[in-house]
Design a protein around this motif. Structure first.
Motif, PDB file in Angstrom:
ATOM      1  N   GLU A  27       0.825  -1.193   0.000  1.00 51.70           N
ATOM      2  CA  GLU A  27       0.000   0.000   0.000  1.00 51.70           C
ATOM      3  C   GLU A  27       0.870   1.256   0.000  1.00 51.70           C
ATOM      4  OE1 GLU A  27      -2.437  -0.276   3.383  1.00 51.70           O
ATOM      5  OE2 GLU A  27      -3.449  -2.131   2.755  1.00 51.70           O
ATOM      6  N   ILE A  28       0.231   2.354  -0.245  1.00 52.42           N
ATOM      7  CA  ILE A  28       0.950   3.627  -0.262  1.00 52.42           C
ATOM      8  C   ILE A  28       1.349   3.982   1.162  1.00 52.42           C
ATOM      9  CG2 ILE A  28       0.771   6.075  -0.830  1.00 52.42           C
ATOM     10  CD1 ILE A  28      -1.260   5.317  -2.939  1.00 52.42           C
ATOM     11  N   THR A  29       2.525   4.467   1.335  1.00 55.85           N
ATOM     12  CA  THR A  29       2.997   4.850   2.673  1.00 55.85           C
ATOM     13  C   THR A  29       2.141   5.986   3.214  1.00 55.85           C
ATOM     14  OG1 THR A  29       5.229   4.263   2.030  1.00 55.85           O
ATOM     15  CG2 THR A  29       4.984   5.696   3.972  1.00 55.85           C
ATOM     16  N   PRO A  30       1.581   5.837   4.437  1.00 58.94           N
ATOM     17  CA  PRO A  30       0.704   6.882   5.000  1.00 58.94           C
ATOM     18  C   PRO A  30       1.496   8.166   5.200  1.00 58.94           C
ATOM     19  CG  PRO A  30       1.259   5.279   6.686  1.00 58.94           C
ATOM     20  CD  PRO A  30       1.761   4.709   5.382  1.00 58.94           C
ATOM     21  N   PRO A  31       0.826   9.301   4.970  1.00 59.71           N
ATOM     22  CA  PRO A  31       1.528  10.589   5.127  1.00 59.71           C
ATOM     23  C   PRO A  31       1.879  10.851   6.592  1.00 59.71           C
ATOM     24  CG  PRO A  31      -0.810  10.963   4.821  1.00 59.71           C
ATOM     25  CD  PRO A  31      -0.575   9.482   4.595  1.00 59.71           C
ATOM     26  N   ARG A  32       3.001  11.483   6.818  1.00 61.43           N
ATOM     27  CA  ARG A  32       3.476  11.815   8.169  1.00 61.43           C
ATOM     28  C   ARG A  32       3.453  13.335   8.346  1.00 61.43           C
ATOM     29  NH1 ARG A  32       9.076   9.033   9.176  1.00 61.43           N
ATOM     30  NH2 ARG A  32       8.587   9.760  11.277  1.00 61.43           N
ATOM     31  N   VAL A  33       2.605  13.780   9.310  1.00 61.50           N
ATOM     32  CA  VAL A  33       2.468  15.226   9.565  1.00 61.50           C
ATOM     33  C   VAL A  33       3.594  15.672  10.471  1.00 61.50           C
ATOM     34  CG1 VAL A  33       0.959  17.053  10.422  1.00 61.50           C
ATOM     35  CG2 VAL A  33      -0.012  15.007   9.324  1.00 61.50           C
ATOM     36  N   ALA A  34       4.208  16.706  10.100  1.00 63.34           N
ATOM     37  CA  ALA A  34       5.326  17.231  10.883  1.00 63.34           C
ATOM     38  C   ALA A  34       4.828  17.761  12.228  1.00 63.34           C
ATOM     39  CB  ALA A  34       6.051  18.337  10.104  1.00 63.34           C
ATOM     40  N   LYS A  35       5.696  17.688  13.189  1.00 63.48           N
ATOM     41  CA  LYS A  35       5.346  18.144  14.531  1.00 63.48           C
ATOM     42  C   LYS A  35       5.090  19.645  14.556  1.00 63.48           C
ATOM     43  CE  LYS A  35       6.915  17.869  19.314  1.00 63.48           C
ATOM     44  NZ  LYS A  35       8.010  17.436  20.219  1.00 63.48           N
ATOM     45  N   GLU A  36       5.844  20.378  13.771  1.00 61.27           N
ATOM     46  CA  GLU A  36       5.656  21.823  13.734  1.00 61.27           C
ATOM     47  C   GLU A  36       4.297  22.191  13.169  1.00 61.27           C
ATOM     48  OE1 GLU A  36       8.144  20.219  12.572  1.00 61.27           O
ATOM     49  OE2 GLU A  36       9.881  20.781  13.804  1.00 61.27           O
ATOM     50  N   GLU A  37       3.849  21.409  12.213  1.00 58.91           N
ATOM     51  CA  GLU A  37       2.547  21.689  11.597  1.00 58.91           C
ATOM     52  C   GLU A  37       1.416  21.473  12.606  1.00 58.91           C
ATOM     53  OE1 GLU A  37       0.082  22.879   8.445  1.00 58.91           O
ATOM     54  OE2 GLU A  37       2.272  22.911   8.681  1.00 58.91           O
ATOM     55  N   GLU A  38       1.527  20.426  13.400  1.00 62.10           N
ATOM     56  CA  GLU A  38       0.504  20.156  14.408  1.00 62.10           C
ATOM     57  C   GLU A  38       0.461  21.267  15.461  1.00 62.10           C
ATOM     58  OE1 GLU A  38       1.250  16.384  16.077  1.00 62.10           O
ATOM     59  OE2 GLU A  38       0.796  15.240  14.258  1.00 62.10           O
ATOM     60  N   GLU A  39       1.625  21.676  15.912  1.00 61.76           N
ATOM     61  CA  GLU A  39       1.668  22.749  16.897  1.00 61.76           C
ATOM     62  C   GLU A  39       1.098  24.048  16.336  1.00 61.76           C
ATOM     63  OE1 GLU A  39       5.654  23.044  18.170  1.00 61.76           O
ATOM     64  OE2 GLU A  39       5.610  21.215  19.404  1.00 61.76           O
ATOM     65  N   ARG A  40       1.376  24.308  15.057  1.00 62.96           N
ATOM     66  CA  ARG A  40       0.865  25.532  14.439  1.00 62.96           C
ATOM     67  C   ARG A  40      -0.665  25.519  14.383  1.00 62.96           C
ATOM     68  NH1 ARG A  40      -0.845  27.021   9.657  1.00 62.96           N
ATOM     69  NH2 ARG A  40      -0.418  24.981   8.756  1.00 62.96           N
ATOM     70  N   LYS A  41      -1.232  24.370  14.021  1.00 59.42           N
ATOM     71  CA  LYS A  41      -2.695  24.268  13.960  1.00 59.42           C
ATOM     72  C   LYS A  41      -3.319  24.420  15.344  1.00 59.42           C
ATOM     73  CE  LYS A  41      -3.133  21.453   9.790  1.00 59.42           C
ATOM     74  NZ  LYS A  41      -3.644  20.195   9.212  1.00 59.42           N
ATOM     75  N   LYS A  42      -2.691  23.796  16.333  1.00 59.19           N
ATOM     76  CA  LYS A  42      -3.213  23.940  17.702  1.00 59.19           C
ATOM     77  C   LYS A  42      -3.182  25.389  18.159  1.00 59.19           C
ATOM     78  CE  LYS A  42      -2.057  19.285  19.329  1.00 59.19           C
ATOM     79  NZ  LYS A  42      -1.235  18.495  20.292  1.00 59.19           N
ATOM     80  N   ALA A  43      -2.103  26.074  17.832  1.00 62.03           N
ATOM     81  CA  ALA A  43      -1.990  27.474  18.216  1.00 62.03           C
ATOM     82  C   ALA A  43      -3.052  28.324  17.530  1.00 62.03           C
ATOM     83  CB  ALA A  43      -0.589  28.002  17.896  1.00 62.03           C
ATOM     84  N   GLU A  44      -3.314  28.014  16.248  1.00 60.15           N
ATOM     85  CA  GLU A  44      -4.338  28.760  15.524  1.00 60.15           C
ATOM     86  C   GLU A  44      -5.729  28.528  16.139  1.00 60.15           C
ATOM     87  OE1 GLU A  44      -4.084  27.587  11.497  1.00 60.15           O
ATOM     88  OE2 GLU A  44      -2.249  28.742  11.068  1.00 60.15           O
ATOM     89  N   GLU A  45      -6.007  27.266  16.502  1.00 62.72           N
ATOM     90  CA  GLU A  45      -7.307  26.983  17.126  1.00 62.72           C
ATOM     91  C   GLU A  45      -7.449  27.688  18.487  1.00 62.72           C
ATOM     92  OE1 GLU A  45      -7.614  22.797  17.411  1.00 62.72           O
ATOM     93  OE2 GLU A  45      -7.848  22.461  15.240  1.00 62.72           O
ATOM     94  N   ALA A  46      -6.400  27.676  19.303  1.00 59.93           N
ATOM     95  CA  ALA A  46      -6.447  28.360  20.600  1.00 59.93           C
ATOM     96  C   ALA A  46      -6.642  29.867  20.433  1.00 59.93           C
ATOM     97  CB  ALA A  46      -5.160  28.080  21.379  1.00 59.93           C
ATOM     98  N   ALA A  47      -5.951  30.444  19.417  1.00 62.96           N
ATOM     99  CA  ALA A  47      -6.106  31.881  19.175  1.00 62.96           C
ATOM    100  C   ALA A  47      -7.518  32.206  18.705  1.00 62.96           C
ATOM    101  CB  ALA A  47      -5.083  32.342  18.147  1.00 62.96           C
ATOM    102  N   LYS A  48      -8.075  31.311  17.913  1.00 62.09           N
ATOM    103  CA  LYS A  48      -9.444  31.524  17.430  1.00 62.09           C
ATOM    104  C   LYS A  48     -10.448  31.473  18.581  1.00 62.09           C
ATOM    105  CE  LYS A  48     -12.670  29.862  13.918  1.00 62.09           C
ATOM    106  NZ  LYS A  48     -12.903  28.835  12.866  1.00 62.09           N
TER     107      LYS A  48
END
Length: 580
Positions: A27-48
């Motif tokens: 199968e296709i190798t599952p995508p790996r989300v970078a740690k920085e990307e996750e932290e950035r999204k969390k920060a955006e949600e908290a700011a919102k």
């Protein structure tokens, strides 16, 4: 070779799989989300979320400011439309407290109420209205009405009240306007007097003032709450009830005499002398059933006199019974004292106690009653809640206990608990509070009077005199019975009448269980006080020995060894050796 080749391939495959488990997956190798990307999204949600919360808070604040502004404008409009401005409530007494300013005002209201209920019937019955007297009556009528209006408009709406245990201070006006008392107060000040302009001047139009009787009872209750001897007011009030009933009967008798015709019969008022006094005299003799009254002639007179007799028996007996209860309640404590003393005297007479002892017992009873008005203060204090008992005990004795050297540095709450365990005892002149050699189980605090520390063959030597506020016997509370350590070391005798507070050792130990730190402090201070009060030249057992004294006295030499030593010194042992 093929087998070796397959083994090598398999080995490489396993190494690669160990490094990257997804390498061999079809199968296709599952995508790996970078740690920085996750932290950035969390920060955006908290700011919102924070922005949304800030907007909501801002909306609430604006809404509250708008509401407050509307209330302010409405209050200003209401004040402009009022005839009388609002008066600050800072001076208005609390409903639950016995504020003397409010009671003073209630006394004015009570005077105005009594003016109406006493003089209105008299003015209605007797010919007291004339062109000369009417202006004075009108002036006092208006004055009493002004007092009632001020009470209704200024004082009553500002009285605080209790609801579900909470003291309400903001809704007092609404509470008063919704109460039944407000309706009766409004009806009582309706100016029916204006009808006198059409029907003629008469006090019949002031009968509605009578329904403000609640103001008089409120004044009576509050006055009792601040009086030291409230039974005096109760007796005066009951006497006033009796006089008022006689007053109404005097008015009714004069009206009946006018109805029958003055001096037409021997029973009616003959028109001579002061009308009110003659009619009041008749009312006294009639209602109290003294007798000696003129016989009624007509049927109306007979019915009136019979009604007088029935009302007199009922009213007079009721008031006399009430007076008996008031006086009985006022003297209940003294009656209990007399009964206790009589019972004790009867007991001593039964067992033929010597007269000297009986006289001392009587002296104790009389002095105890004269000094504190009761035989046992604890009976009164036990009926109070704990917070009240603590307040009284702290006010009387806390300052004295804080000065005691033994208790300095202890927990303040422990001292308060000790104050609640104190017992008051009165000693007569010459009584020994403690004697030398007695077991020390109590500590004493002098409440009033004085005691003397005495000694000598016949206790004629006075070492020191202790007065109110002094403490003695505190060391024995912490000393144990081992080696007689808690024995009294001196005689203490009452000099005159002495009232002492006593704290027992058992009560102190029960308290110290809950205060271990204070127990350590007391134990340490107790040892220090014992050392400081010991004689200066006496050596204590705890003093350490130094030098050769540590080894003690050398034990004696055994007798057998002494005998051999003596033989050696005398030379006998050497002679035996030569012979051998």
């Amino acid at each position: 070779r093929s087998v070796i080749k397959k083994l090598r391939e398999r080995n490489e495959f396993l190494k690669e799989k160990a490094i990257d488990p997804y390498a061999t997956s079809p199968e296709i190798t599952p995508p790996r989300v970078a740690k920085e990307e996750e932290e950035r999204k969390k920060a955006e949600e908290a700011a919102k979320k924070a922005e949304e919360k800030r907007k909501k808070d801002e909306e609430k604040r604006l809404e509250a400011e708008k509401k407050a502004e509307e209330e302010r404008l409405a209050e200003e409009a209401r004040r402009k439309g009022k005839i009388l401005p609002d008066i600050s409530c800072s001076y208005v007494p609390l409903l639950l407290s016995s504020d003397r300013r409010y009671i003073a005002w209630l006394s004015v209201v009570a005077v105005a109420y009594n003016y109406n209920i006493w003089l209105s019937p008299a003015r209605l019955a007797f010919p007291y209205h004339s062109e000369t007297a009417n202006p004075f009556w009108i002036f006092f009528d208006v004055l009493s009405d002004v007092v009632n209006v001020i009470d209704i408009v200024v004082w009553q709406p500002r009285l605080q009240f209790v609801k579900a245990g909470d003291i309400i201070v903001t809704m007092t006006k609404v509470h008063y306007r919704k109460s039944y008392r407000f309706k009766t107060d409004i009806f009582s000040i309706i100016p029916f007097d204006l009808l006198s302009l059409h029907f003629g001047f008469s006090t019949i139009f002031r009968v509605n003032r009578f329904i403000r009787i609640e103001s008089f009872f409120e004044f009576s209750d509050r006055l009792e709450s601040i009086m030291a001897k409230a039974y005096i007011w109760r007796v005066a009030r009951t006497t006033g009830y009796l006089l008022y009933m006689l007053h109404l009967n005097a008015c009714a008798y004069y009206v009946a005499s006018v109805h029958q015709g003055l001096a037409t019969t021997t029973w009616v008022y003959d028109g001579k002398g002061t009308a009110y006094l003659r009619c009041y005299y008749f009312a006294v003799r009639s209602l109290i059933n003294i007798g000696g009254l003129p016989e009624p002639v007509t049927l109306f007179e007979i019915i009136f006199q019979m009604t007088n007799f029935f009302i007199g028996v009922f009213v007079f007996s009721s008031l006399i019974g009430q007076m008996r209860d008031v006086i009985g309640a006022a003297t209940a404590a003294q009656t209990y004292f007399r009964a206790s003393m009589d019972g004790c005297v009867a007991y001593m007479n039964t067992y033929t106690i010597p007269k000297l002892v009986q006289n001392r017992v009587r002296t104790w009873y009389n002095y105890t009653w004269a000094s504190q008005g009761m035989l046992d203060e604890s009976e009164l204090l036990e009926k109070m809640p704990l917070v009240m008992r603590i307040a009284i005990a702290v006010d009387i004795n806390l300052a004295t206990f804080q000065k005691i050297q033994l208790f300095q540095g202890c927990d303040q709450q422990m001292l308060v608990d000790m104050l609640l365990r104190l017992k008051s005892i009165i000693y007569l002149p010459g009584d020994f509070v403690v004697k030398k050699g007695d077991i020390g189980k109590e500590m004493y605090v002098i409440k009033s009077g004085a005691v003397q520390v005495v000694g000598g063959p016949d206790n004629s030597i006075v070492f020191v005199t202790l007065k109110a506020g002094c403490v003695f016997g505190e060391i024995s509370l912490l000393q144990s019975a081992k080696d007689g350590g808690n024995r009294r070391t001196a005689n203490v005798r009452a000099y005159g009448f002495a009232n002492l507070f006593v704290l027992e050792k058992k009560d102190l130990f029960d308290i110290l269980v809950h205060y271990p730190e204070s127990q350590k402090v007391l134990a340490k201070k107790g040892r220090q006080l014992v050392k400081s009060k010991a004689p200066a030249g006496a050596a204590t057992k705890e003093e350490k020995q130094k030098g050769l004294a540590l080894f003690g006295q050398r034990p004696p030499t055994p007798k057998l060894f002494k005998a051999f030593g003596n033989l050696r010194k005398s030379g006998l042992l050497d002679n035996f050796r030569g012979i051998s």
